[in-house]
Motif scaffolding. Structure first.
Motif, PDB file in Angstrom:
ATOM      1  N   LEU A 113       0.776  -1.136  -0.065  1.00 47.39           N
ATOM      2  CA  LEU A 113      -0.103  -0.084   0.138  1.00 47.39           C
ATOM      3  C   LEU A 113       0.906   1.218  -0.094  1.00 47.39           C
ATOM      4  O   LEU A 113       0.747   2.273  -0.687  1.00 47.39           O
ATOM      5  N   ILE A 114       1.879   1.348   1.018  1.00 52.62           N
ATOM      6  CA  ILE A 114       2.765   2.447   1.027  1.00 52.62           C
ATOM      7  C   ILE A 114       3.622   2.675  -0.363  1.00 52.62           C
ATOM      8  O   ILE A 114       3.587   4.005  -0.823  1.00 52.62           O
ATOM      9  N   THR A 115       3.928   1.653  -1.148  1.00 51.98           N
ATOM     10  CA  THR A 115       4.676   1.646  -2.200  1.00 51.98           C
ATOM     11  C   THR A 115       3.975   2.287  -3.196  1.00 51.98           C
ATOM     12  O   THR A 115       4.268   2.920  -4.049  1.00 51.98           O
ATOM     13  N   GLN A 116       2.600   1.910  -3.451  1.00 51.27           N
ATOM     14  CA  GLN A 116       1.634   2.156  -4.271  1.00 51.27           C
ATOM     15  C   GLN A 116       1.514   3.800  -4.196  1.00 51.27           C
ATOM     16  O   GLN A 116       1.379   4.447  -5.300  1.00 51.27           O
ATOM     17  N   LEU A 117       1.547   4.317  -3.138  1.00 51.56           N
ATOM     18  CA  LEU A 117       1.037   5.708  -2.595  1.00 51.56           C
ATOM     19  C   LEU A 117       2.285   6.578  -2.835  1.00 51.56           C
ATOM     20  O   LEU A 117       2.263   7.825  -2.938  1.00 51.56           O
ATOM     21  N   SER A 118       3.539   5.896  -2.536  1.00 51.84           N
ATOM     22  CA  SER A 118       4.665   6.784  -2.214  1.00 51.84           C
ATOM     23  C   SER A 118       5.060   7.745  -3.208  1.00 51.84           C
ATOM     24  O   SER A 118       5.344   8.907  -3.077  1.00 51.84           O
ATOM     25  N   TRP A 119       4.771   7.379  -4.634  1.00 55.55           N
ATOM     26  CA  TRP A 119       5.284   8.483  -5.616  1.00 55.55           C
ATOM     27  C   TRP A 119       3.925   9.570  -5.715  1.00 55.55           C
ATOM     28  O   TRP A 119       4.645  10.709  -6.081  1.00 55.55           O
ATOM     29  N   LYS A 120       2.711   9.039  -5.579  1.00 63.13           N
ATOM     30  CA  LYS A 120       1.727  10.246  -5.584  1.00 63.13           C
ATOM     31  C   LYS A 120       2.119  11.303  -4.154  1.00 63.13           C
ATOM     32  O   LYS A 120       1.695  12.403  -4.346  1.00 63.13           O
ATOM     33  N   ILE A 121       2.500  10.699  -3.227  1.00 57.42           N
ATOM     34  CA  ILE A 121       2.678  11.398  -1.980  1.00 57.42           C
ATOM     35  C   ILE A 121       3.880  12.457  -2.276  1.00 57.42           C
ATOM     36  O   ILE A 121       3.985  13.576  -1.862  1.00 57.42           O
TER      37      ILE A 121
END
Length: 211
Positions: free
Chosen positions: A144-152
């Motif tokens: 979940l964090i990896t999927q979000l990391s670039w948008k964050i």
């Protein structure tokens, strides 16, 4: 370069602001920029569209997507829920290698701040938080964090250089809590770290609206 490498390079350039929201992304221009044929560029654009960094318009082409305020707010809220949990788990589950990698990334980030290499911070910051998620021992949390990391990273891209020194000092505090095996401290430090970043982001948004 492979399609994955082109995708990563273009994503980094979008996060850094080399390509701005609404700017057209043409295959010929990107192929020349990255020294590849149009085929890997086309594949990279499809991936970035799926990730939300690009959008295609019928008969118009592909453009850098716009990150809406609603999407940014969702990302900030999700991050505030997930990452402190990752940190508290990582305090008791992290491996020596993962702690070493987090310390290494912190040192690299602090060196980049000292040397004024601010364009490297988004990538280093994203990798730090990905490793922190991996150290939680939960494959689902890490995914979940990896999927979000670039948008964050895209949300914070403008803010990272402004609070760079404080941010990487906070990373050092996170590492110290993990090294001590203090789950409560790790949870608190990460929650405060995210709150500081979110507060700075919202303050900038209000300032932009007022201006």
């Amino acid at each position: 370069m492979t399609p994955q490498q082109v995708c990563r390079a273009l994503r980094d350039d979008i996060i850094r602001g080399d390509f701005v929201s609404g700017q057209r992304l043409t295959e010929d221009t990107l192929a020349e920029r990255y020294g590849v044929s149009r085929v890997p560029v086309r594949e990279a654009l499809r991936t970035l569209e799926a990730e939300g960094f690009a959008s295609s318009r019928p008969y118009a082409g592909t453009f850098v997507a716009e990150l809406t305020e609603a999407e940014a707010a969702d990302l900030l809220e999700i991050r505030a829920l997930l990452e402190p949990l990752c940190a508290s788990r990582a305090a008791t589950r992290r491996s020596p290698e993962q702690l070493g990698r987090l310390k290494e990334l912190t040192s690299l980030g602090q060196a980049a701040v000292r040397d004024g290499r601010l364009d490297e911070l988004a990538r280093l910051n994203s990798r730090f938080h990905e490793v922190l998620a991996e150290a939680s021992g939960s494959a689902l949390l890490a995914q979940l964090i990896t999927q979000l990391s670039w948008k964050i990273a895209w949300v914070y891209a403008v803010e990272l250089p402004r609070r760079a020194e404080d941010s990487w000092d906070e990373h050092e505090q996170i590492c110290a809590a993990l090294e001590a095996g203090d789950a409560e401290r790790a949870h608190t430090v990460v929650a405060e770290h995210i709150a500081h970043a979110a507060s700075a982001y919202r303050l900038r948004q209000r300032g932009g609206a007022d201006g």
